[in-house]
Write an enzyme that holds these catalytic residues in place. Structure first.
Site, PDB file in Angstrom:
ATOM      1  N   GLU A   9       0.852  -1.208   0.000  1.00 24.92           N
ATOM      2  CA  GLU A   9       0.000   0.000   0.000  1.00 24.92           C
ATOM      3  C   GLU A   9       0.882   1.251   0.000  1.00 24.92           C
ATOM      4  OE1 GLU A   9      -2.982   0.446   3.216  1.00 24.92           O
ATOM      5  OE2 GLU A   9      -2.636   2.600   3.035  1.00 24.92           O
TER       6      GLU A   9
ATOM      7  N   CYS B   1      -7.866   4.474   8.063  1.00 21.61           N
ATOM      8  CA  CYS B   1      -9.206   4.014   7.727  1.00 21.61           C
ATOM      9  C   CYS B   1     -10.043   3.860   8.999  1.00 21.61           C
ATOM     10  CB  CYS B   1      -9.059   2.685   7.006  1.00 21.61           C
ATOM     11  SG  CYS B   1     -10.580   1.813   6.871  1.00 21.61           S
TER      12      CYS B   1
ATOM     13  N   SER C 136      -0.361 -10.069   7.149  1.00 20.14           N
ATOM     14  CA  SER C 136      -1.309  -8.970   7.004  1.00 20.14           C
ATOM     15  C   SER C 136      -0.964  -7.878   8.021  1.00 20.14           C
ATOM     16  CB  SER C 136      -2.733  -9.504   7.221  1.00 20.14           C
ATOM     17  OG  SER C 136      -3.540  -8.518   7.799  1.00 20.14           O
TER      18      SER C 136
ATOM     19  N   ASN D 165      -2.626  -5.240   9.076  1.00 19.45           N
ATOM     20  CA  ASN D 165      -3.608  -4.865  10.101  1.00 19.45           C
ATOM     21  C   ASN D 165      -3.748  -5.960  11.145  1.00 19.45           C
ATOM     22  OD1 ASN D 165      -6.467  -6.211   9.767  1.00 19.45           O
ATOM     23  ND2 ASN D 165      -5.630  -5.983   7.726  1.00 19.45           N
TER      24      ASN D 165
HETATM   25 FE1  F3S Z   1     -10.033  -0.098   2.752  1.00 22.28          FE
HETATM   26 FE2  F3S Z   1      -9.921   0.296   5.285  1.00 22.28          FE
HETATM   27 FE3  F3S Z   1     -10.180  -2.101   4.387  1.00 22.28          FE
HETATM   28  S1  F3S Z   1      -8.666   1.246   3.767  1.00 22.28           S
HETATM   29  S2  F3S Z   1      -9.127  -2.088   2.456  1.00 22.28           S
HETATM   30  S3  F3S Z   1     -11.691  -0.466   4.207  1.00 22.28           S
HETATM   31  S4  F3S Z   1      -8.938  -1.503   6.131  1.00 22.28           S
END
Ligand code: F3S
Length: 310
Positions: A125, A194, A222, A224
């Protein structure tokens, strides 16, 4: 044993969308490729591989006219150009929250500002965001940002635009904001974390603080998921990061009176269900009282039944 499952566990909006779009392309029988793994979860990527969806790393390897899914992490501007030159049919599953960051850094560049990206340098990303502007500065920690600013007075006067990897923690955002506000004279800061990540992280922290053991389900690759595990460890002394129920040993549940469960944004619901089911089984086993066990062991005898006893 009480079990609390986080409401935010599992696929986020962006991942769900990317998986659905890939599934649709596979179902349509199109020759489909993904640029890198569609999500960081081998159970999902194995399932797509079985459906004929191939994974490639380099856009130059895309056969002429093939369908290519861009994953939720997004890609740099040059990758779109390379795909167009190969006549690829692009299914763009870039998460709209990530696309917003691409726009922010490219606008910053157009306005003569230097983009500062806070995130893991090698994460796809972050690499993609960096590919939407010229000469961005990328820092993984608030200390790195501070050291870079302190090393040269000119940098503190530069027009800077700071953005964050979507899965960054609020703690990192707060520290960077504090440093930038203290040291810089022309710096704009965008909170690009996010909301789904924020909610997942704060819920995980809350549950972990109330539990004596915590299970985080997801792929260690991953970002997150790894951050969720880190947050849980800050709040709970016993944390297991597992890929699936197969990684769990029943001994983990020993002496646990309140178990918390959460999962990364790329963990499919069926894996979460397996872990919850396993915990429920242990819960039933540990909740059985001696009286209940005795009750179960005493069977009403009928004529003709055989009894073996010691
Ligand atoms: Fe998008 Fe947030 Fe998922 S940026 S990919 S909704 S963790």
């Amino acid at each position: 044993m009480k079990v609390t499952l986080a409401k935010t566990a599992g696929f986020c909006f962006g991942v769900d969308r990317a998986v659905s779009l890939t599934q649709k392309a596979a179902d349509a029988g199109e020759r489909t490729y993904t640029l890198g793994p569609i999500i960081h979860n081998r159970h999902v990527t194995d399932r797509f591989a079985a459906l004929g969806v191939a994974e490639i790393d380099d856009p130059a390897d895309v056969p002429q006219g093939a369908t290519v899914v861009i994953r939720s992490h997004g890609v740099s501007r040059s990758v779109y150009e390379a795909l167009a030159s190969h006549g690829a049919k692009v299914i763009d599953a870039t998460c709209p929250f990530v696309s917003r960051i691409h726009k922010l850094v490219s606008d910053a560049e157009a306005r003569g500002r230097t983009a500062v990206i806070i995130g893991t340098k090698t994460h796809p990303e972050v690499c993609a965001i960096a590919g939407w502007c010229r000469d961005p500065q990328v820092f993984e920690t608030a200390e790195d940002l501070e050291n870079w600013l302190l090393a040269d007075e000119q940098r503190r006067k530069m027009p800077l635009s700071v953005v964050f990897q979507t899965t960054s923690t609020q703690k990192l955002y707060n520290s960077c904001e504090k440093i930038a506000k203290k040291l810089c004279t022309n710096c704009e800061i965008f909170d690009t974390i996010c909301e789904a990540t924020e909610k997942r992280q704060s819920e995980a922290a809350e549950i972990a603080a109330a539990c004596d053991a915590m299970i985080v389900i997801g792929d260690a690759k991953s970002s997150n998921t790894a951050k969720l595990a880190m947050i849980c460890r800050e709040n709970c002394g016993k944390v297991a990061l597992v890929d699936s129920a197969a990684d769990l040993d029943k001994s983990f549940f020993k002496d646990v009176s309140h178990l918390g469960i959460t999962a990364g944004a790329s963990t499919p619901a069926w894996i979460i269900k397996e872990v919850v089911n396993m915990s429920e089984e242990v819960k039933v086993e540990t909740n059985e009282s001696f009286e209940e066990l005795l009750e179960q062991s005493i069977k009403t005898l009928n004529n003709g039944d055989k009894v073996t006893g010691i």
